[in-house]
Design a protein around this motif. Structure first.
Motif, PDB file in Angstrom:
ATOM      1  N   GLU A 113      -1.729  -2.682  18.906  1.00 39.09           N
ATOM      2  CA  GLU A 113      -1.488  -1.477  18.122  1.00 39.09           C
ATOM      3  C   GLU A 113      -1.385  -1.849  16.642  1.00 39.09           C
ATOM      4  O   GLU A 113      -1.106  -3.006  16.321  1.00 39.09           O
ATOM      5  CB  GLU A 113      -0.197  -0.790  18.588  1.00 39.09           C
ATOM      6  CG  GLU A 113      -0.270  -0.244  20.005  1.00 39.09           C
ATOM      7  CD  GLU A 113      -1.358   0.791  20.184  1.00 39.09           C
ATOM      8  OE1 GLU A 113      -1.471   1.707  19.346  1.00 39.09           O
ATOM      9  OE2 GLU A 113      -2.123   0.669  21.158  1.00 39.09           O
ATOM     10  N   PRO A 114      -1.574  -0.881  15.741  1.00 37.82           N
ATOM     11  CA  PRO A 114      -1.424  -1.203  14.317  1.00 37.82           C
ATOM     12  C   PRO A 114      -0.035  -1.770  14.033  1.00 37.82           C
ATOM     13  O   PRO A 114       0.962  -1.307  14.594  1.00 37.82           O
ATOM     14  CB  PRO A 114      -1.594   0.148  13.617  1.00 37.82           C
ATOM     15  CG  PRO A 114      -2.326   0.999  14.584  1.00 37.82           C
ATOM     16  CD  PRO A 114      -1.917   0.517  15.945  1.00 37.82           C
ATOM     17  N   ARG A 115      -0.009  -2.775  13.178  1.00 37.95           N
ATOM     18  CA  ARG A 115       1.261  -3.385  12.769  1.00 37.95           C
ATOM     19  C   ARG A 115       1.396  -3.251  11.269  1.00 37.95           C
ATOM     20  O   ARG A 115       0.427  -3.427  10.532  1.00 37.95           O
ATOM     21  CB  ARG A 115       1.305  -4.852  13.168  1.00 37.95           C
ATOM     22  CG  ARG A 115       1.318  -5.053  14.665  1.00 37.95           C
ATOM     23  CD  ARG A 115       1.478  -6.503  15.011  1.00 37.95           C
ATOM     24  NE  ARG A 115       1.387  -6.685  16.460  1.00 37.95           N
ATOM     25  CZ  ARG A 115       1.399  -7.847  17.049  1.00 37.95           C
ATOM     26  NH1 ARG A 115       1.493  -8.954  16.330  1.00 37.95           N
ATOM     27  NH2 ARG A 115       1.318  -7.942  18.358  1.00 37.95           N
ATOM     28  N   PHE A 116       2.610  -2.968  10.841  1.00 35.73           N
ATOM     29  CA  PHE A 116       2.887  -2.748   9.426  1.00 35.73           C
ATOM     30  C   PHE A 116       3.933  -3.749   8.957  1.00 35.73           C
ATOM     31  O   PHE A 116       4.926  -3.985   9.645  1.00 35.73           O
ATOM     32  CB  PHE A 116       3.399  -1.319   9.204  1.00 35.73           C
ATOM     33  CG  PHE A 116       2.423  -0.278   9.664  1.00 35.73           C
ATOM     34  CD1 PHE A 116       1.402   0.143   8.834  1.00 35.73           C
ATOM     35  CD2 PHE A 116       2.516   0.274  10.937  1.00 35.73           C
ATOM     36  CE1 PHE A 116       0.494   1.095   9.251  1.00 35.73           C
ATOM     37  CE2 PHE A 116       1.618   1.224  11.370  1.00 35.73           C
ATOM     38  CZ  PHE A 116       0.596   1.639  10.524  1.00 35.73           C
ATOM     39  N   TYR A 117       3.684  -4.323   7.794  1.00 39.52           N
ATOM     40  CA  TYR A 117       4.593  -5.310   7.213  1.00 39.52           C
ATOM     41  C   TYR A 117       4.885  -4.907   5.770  1.00 39.52           C
ATOM     42  O   TYR A 117       4.005  -4.434   5.058  1.00 39.52           O
ATOM     43  CB  TYR A 117       3.955  -6.704   7.225  1.00 39.52           C
ATOM     44  CG  TYR A 117       3.575  -7.175   8.606  1.00 39.52           C
ATOM     45  CD1 TYR A 117       4.484  -7.838   9.405  1.00 39.52           C
ATOM     46  CD2 TYR A 117       2.303  -6.928   9.111  1.00 39.52           C
ATOM     47  CE1 TYR A 117       4.142  -8.258  10.685  1.00 39.52           C
ATOM     48  CE2 TYR A 117       1.949  -7.344  10.387  1.00 39.52           C
ATOM     49  CZ  TYR A 117       2.865  -8.004  11.164  1.00 39.52           C
ATOM     50  OH  TYR A 117       2.519  -8.415  12.425  1.00 39.52           O
ATOM     51  N   GLU A 118       6.138  -5.114   5.369  1.00 38.42           N
ATOM     52  CA  GLU A 118       6.527  -4.822   3.996  1.00 38.42           C
ATOM     53  C   GLU A 118       7.401  -5.962   3.488  1.00 38.42           C
ATOM     54  O   GLU A 118       8.002  -6.699   4.262  1.00 38.42           O
ATOM     55  CB  GLU A 118       7.289  -3.498   3.925  1.00 38.42           C
ATOM     56  CG  GLU A 118       6.440  -2.300   4.288  1.00 38.42           C
ATOM     57  CD  GLU A 118       7.145  -0.972   4.109  1.00 38.42           C
ATOM     58  OE1 GLU A 118       7.575  -0.687   2.979  1.00 38.42           O
ATOM     59  OE2 GLU A 118       7.257  -0.234   5.101  1.00 38.42           O
ATOM     60  N   GLY A 119       7.449  -6.109   2.168  1.00 37.36           N
ATOM     61  CA  GLY A 119       8.319  -7.106   1.549  1.00 37.36           C
ATOM     62  C   GLY A 119       7.879  -8.527   1.818  1.00 37.36           C
ATOM     63  O   GLY A 119       6.697  -8.861   1.766  1.00 37.36           O
ATOM     64  N   ASN A 120       8.840  -9.400   2.138  1.00 38.54           N
ATOM     65  CA  ASN A 120       8.589 -10.837   2.311  1.00 38.54           C
ATOM     66  C   ASN A 120       7.674 -11.156   3.490  1.00 38.54           C
ATOM     67  O   ASN A 120       6.998 -12.180   3.483  1.00 38.54           O
ATOM     68  CB  ASN A 120       9.905 -11.592   2.470  1.00 38.54           C
ATOM     69  CG  ASN A 120      10.751 -11.522   1.220  1.00 38.54           C
ATOM     70  OD1 ASN A 120      10.238 -11.367   0.120  1.00 38.54           O
ATOM     71  ND2 ASN A 120      12.061 -11.618   1.383  1.00 38.54           N
ATOM     72  N   ASP A 121       7.656 -10.298   4.513  1.00 40.53           N
ATOM     73  CA  ASP A 121       6.804 -10.551   5.680  1.00 40.53           C
ATOM     74  C   ASP A 121       5.316 -10.512   5.332  1.00 40.53           C
ATOM     75  O   ASP A 121       4.500 -11.139   6.001  1.00 40.53           O
ATOM     76  CB  ASP A 121       7.083  -9.523   6.781  1.00 40.53           C
ATOM     77  CG  ASP A 121       8.451  -9.703   7.407  1.00 40.53           C
ATOM     78  OD1 ASP A 121       9.071 -10.777   7.213  1.00 40.53           O
ATOM     79  OD2 ASP A 121       8.915  -8.766   8.094  1.00 40.53           O
ATOM     80  N   VAL A 122       4.967  -9.789   4.271  1.00 34.43           N
ATOM     81  CA  VAL A 122       3.556  -9.668   3.883  1.00 34.43           C
ATOM     82  C   VAL A 122       2.980 -11.034   3.527  1.00 34.43           C
ATOM     83  O   VAL A 122       1.863 -11.375   3.940  1.00 34.43           O
ATOM     84  CB  VAL A 122       3.390  -8.673   2.708  1.00 34.43           C
ATOM     85  CG1 VAL A 122       1.954  -8.665   2.213  1.00 34.43           C
ATOM     86  CG2 VAL A 122       3.831  -7.283   3.132  1.00 34.43           C
TER      87      VAL A 122
END
Length: 129
Positions: A113-122
């Motif tokens: 499924e689509p996964r979304f990352y924000e901040g340091n995880d990017v």
């Protein structure tokens, strides 16, 4: 360069809480709302071997994925492949969305499924490409 509307995961991107889709005369542009940073789209293809490796990497926790990539290198994209990796990355690298597909029966079938990352995880997820 691909546009958000060209993606298999376009509906998921449009529905994500921190993404705004701005319509222009000829296209739609996605913007990461908290920073107003434009979203760049990439579509990468992988051979079956590299696609399976990418699938395994995506099943790992981010820190273990980064360690594996540091030791063995990132999966290598190819001009044509059985796996399609869709990536949306904000220019400021504060947002990233990914989805992996496998070409089966003449269509792209989601592997995850689509996964979304924000901040340091990017920064960690961008090691894949």
């Amino acid at each position: 360069m691909p546009n958000v509307k060209d993606l298999e995961m376009a509906a998921a991107i449009s529905a994500y809480k921190n993404i705004t889709i701005k319509k222009t005369f000829f296209s739609k542009k996605a913007v990461y709302t908290p920073s107003q940073s434009p979203i760049k789209v990439m579509i990468l293809d992988y051979t079956p071997t590299e696609g399976e490796r990418l699938t395994r990497l995506l099943d790992l926790p981010l820190d273990k994925m980064v360690t594996d990539i540091q030791q063995k290198g990132a999966p290598k994209a190819s001009p044509i492949g059985h796996y399609r990796f869709e990536v949306c990355l904000s220019e400021d690298r504060q947002f990233c969305a990914i989805q992996l597909f496998r070409f089966v029966d003449f269509k792209n079938t989601p592997v995850l499924e689509p996964r979304f990352y924000e901040g340091n995880d990017v920064e960690m997820i961008t090691k894949l490409f």
